[in-house]
Write a protein that holds these residues in place. Sequence first.
Motif, PDB file in Angstrom:
ATOM      1  N   VAL A  40      33.291  40.666  41.585  1.00 15.97           N
ATOM      2  CA  VAL A  40      33.111  39.951  40.318  1.00 15.97           C
ATOM      3  C   VAL A  40      34.398  39.176  40.070  1.00 15.97           C
ATOM      4  O   VAL A  40      35.470  39.768  39.924  1.00 15.97           O
TER       5      VAL A  40
ATOM      6  N   ALA B 246      36.315  36.005  37.841  1.00 15.84           N
ATOM      7  CA  ALA B 246      36.280  35.161  36.642  1.00 15.84           C
ATOM      8  C   ALA B 246      37.665  34.559  36.436  1.00 15.84           C
ATOM      9  O   ALA B 246      38.589  34.796  37.232  1.00 15.84           O
TER      10      ALA B 246
ATOM     11  N   GLN C 132      37.535  38.926  31.469  1.00  9.88           N
ATOM     12  CA  GLN C 132      36.199  38.350  31.678  1.00  9.88           C
ATOM     13  C   GLN C 132      35.515  38.988  32.885  1.00  9.88           C
ATOM     14  O   GLN C 132      34.313  39.259  32.863  1.00  9.88           O
ATOM     15  N   ALA C 133      36.277  39.239  33.922  1.00  7.61           N
ATOM     16  CA  ALA C 133      35.709  39.832  35.133  1.00  7.61           C
ATOM     17  C   ALA C 133      35.227  41.258  34.866  1.00  7.61           C
ATOM     18  O   ALA C 133      34.136  41.654  35.293  1.00  7.61           O
TER      19      ALA C 133
ATOM     20  N   ALA D 289      32.043  41.191  32.903  1.00 11.35           N
ATOM     21  CA  ALA D 289      30.902  40.775  33.720  1.00 11.35           C
ATOM     22  C   ALA D 289      30.494  41.851  34.720  1.00 11.35           C
ATOM     23  O   ALA D 289      29.363  41.842  35.229  1.00 11.35           O
ATOM     24  N   ALA D 290      31.391  42.802  35.018  1.00  8.68           N
ATOM     25  CA  ALA D 290      31.080  43.894  35.950  1.00  8.68           C
ATOM     26  C   ALA D 290      30.392  45.066  35.253  1.00  8.68           C
ATOM     27  O   ALA D 290      29.711  45.873  35.903  1.00  8.68           O
TER      28      ALA D 290
ATOM     29  N   VAL E 131      37.299  43.133  41.521  1.00  8.99           N
ATOM     30  CA  VAL E 131      37.080  42.560  40.195  1.00  8.99           C
ATOM     31  C   VAL E 131      38.387  41.956  39.695  1.00  8.99           C
ATOM     32  O   VAL E 131      39.422  42.631  39.669  1.00  8.99           O
TER      33      VAL E 131
ATOM     34  N   SER F  50      28.283  39.818  39.330  1.00 10.26           N
ATOM     35  CA  SER F  50      28.640  39.322  37.990  1.00 10.26           C
ATOM     36  C   SER F  50      27.384  39.194  37.145  1.00 10.26           C
ATOM     37  O   SER F  50      26.431  38.520  37.539  1.00 10.26           O
TER      38      SER F  50
ATOM     39  N   SER G  73      27.189  32.800  36.413  1.00 10.38           N
ATOM     40  CA  SER G  73      28.198  33.855  36.542  1.00 10.38           C
ATOM     41  C   SER G  73      28.404  34.245  38.004  1.00 10.38           C
ATOM     42  O   SER G  73      29.540  34.397  38.469  1.00 10.38           O
ATOM     43  N   ARG G  74      27.306  34.402  38.744  1.00  6.39           N
ATOM     44  CA  ARG G  74      27.438  34.725  40.170  1.00  6.39           C
ATOM     45  C   ARG G  74      27.994  33.529  40.940  1.00  6.39           C
ATOM     46  O   ARG G  74      28.775  33.697  41.879  1.00  6.39           O
TER      47      ARG G  74
ATOM     48  N   THR H  39      31.709  33.445  40.743  1.00  3.25           N
ATOM     49  CA  THR H  39      32.351  34.345  41.704  1.00  3.25           C
ATOM     50  C   THR H  39      32.482  33.684  43.067  1.00  3.25           C
ATOM     51  O   THR H  39      33.539  33.725  43.693  1.00  3.25           O
TER      52      THR H  39
END
Length: 347
Positions: A236, A238, A243-244, A247-248, A296, A324, A337-338, A341
């Motif tokens: 993940v 970002a 943020q990472a 998102a994880a 991450v 993500s 989001s992905r 990454t």
Amino acid sequence: MSIATPALSVLDLVPVRTGQTSSQAIAASLSLAQRADELGYRRYWFAEHHNMPAVASTTPPVLIAAAAARTRRIRVGSGGVMLPNHSPLVVAEQFAALEALAPGRIDLGIGRAPGSDPVITQLLRQSGTTSDVERFPNHVTDIRSLVSAEGATLRFTSGGTYDVRATPASTSTPEVWLLGSSDYSAQLAAGMGLPYVFANHFSGDGLERALDLYRGQFQPSETLAEPRTFVTANAVVAHTDAQARAAALPQARMMARLRGGKPLTALETVEQAAAAEASDGLAAPVFDAMMSRWFVGTGPEVRSRLAEFAARHGVDEVMVSPVSAATEDEPMDAAPSRLRTLELLAA
């Protein structure tokens, strides 16, 4: 001395988030495959899982065909086909056809696990003859023969023979890989002289031992002179660490449900996961442990860690599963989001 940057590949389970349809999830993954091709990723594999609310990757050959038609350079394949669910001849025919569709770009990753629960296994058996898991090595050998230009020859007890080919006139064959998360698959790949991948993204336990067994017991084959392997990892990425980590969290909560035997749901959004975690603390007991194994963070940080990870295990490639999660405002038929990454890693 600097550490060499490994080649990067992608493993996709086609995640389905809250409110998303299967059609939208697949569209998002296909757009991701196209972008991975443009970014220079080495390969793009689809997993096989059944009857899971958050996973739409149920039929790798269908998804591979769609991805192959939308890409130019990247290798596409299965990570993997769960062979006990399928007839070896059907698998061979599907991947011979895929190889004809995209010559030189098809990977046939084969696994021994069912990819689901006993109920699904029985339903698959009702829909047609499936493989006997105890005959897994024989079925892998059968597939390799069937997809070759020479095909396979059956010998009857009466003395006659019968030739079988997965496709009538092949000019190339898919590259066969064995996948697994145990010593068994590593030793089998070594004995057969096949390339091998350990499912580190799902369970990191036993990675070093599996690779040591594979390399130590490897027997050269007609298609592979030396051991060939890479490692998988959840990633993940970002613009900031915070943020990472946010998102994880949805994927971490999903893994906590799976390991805790709790009912599975569609993948939560970043906002849903944060609100739910504040009240139920589902992922709290395992979150830090997962983060220590997952990759991450920001692009430079994760790229550096992946390079060290690849060097530590002596491989030139890492296959990332971009886990993500989406935010509430992301479109349903895309995966920003992905995609973030993959783009930040490729940078």
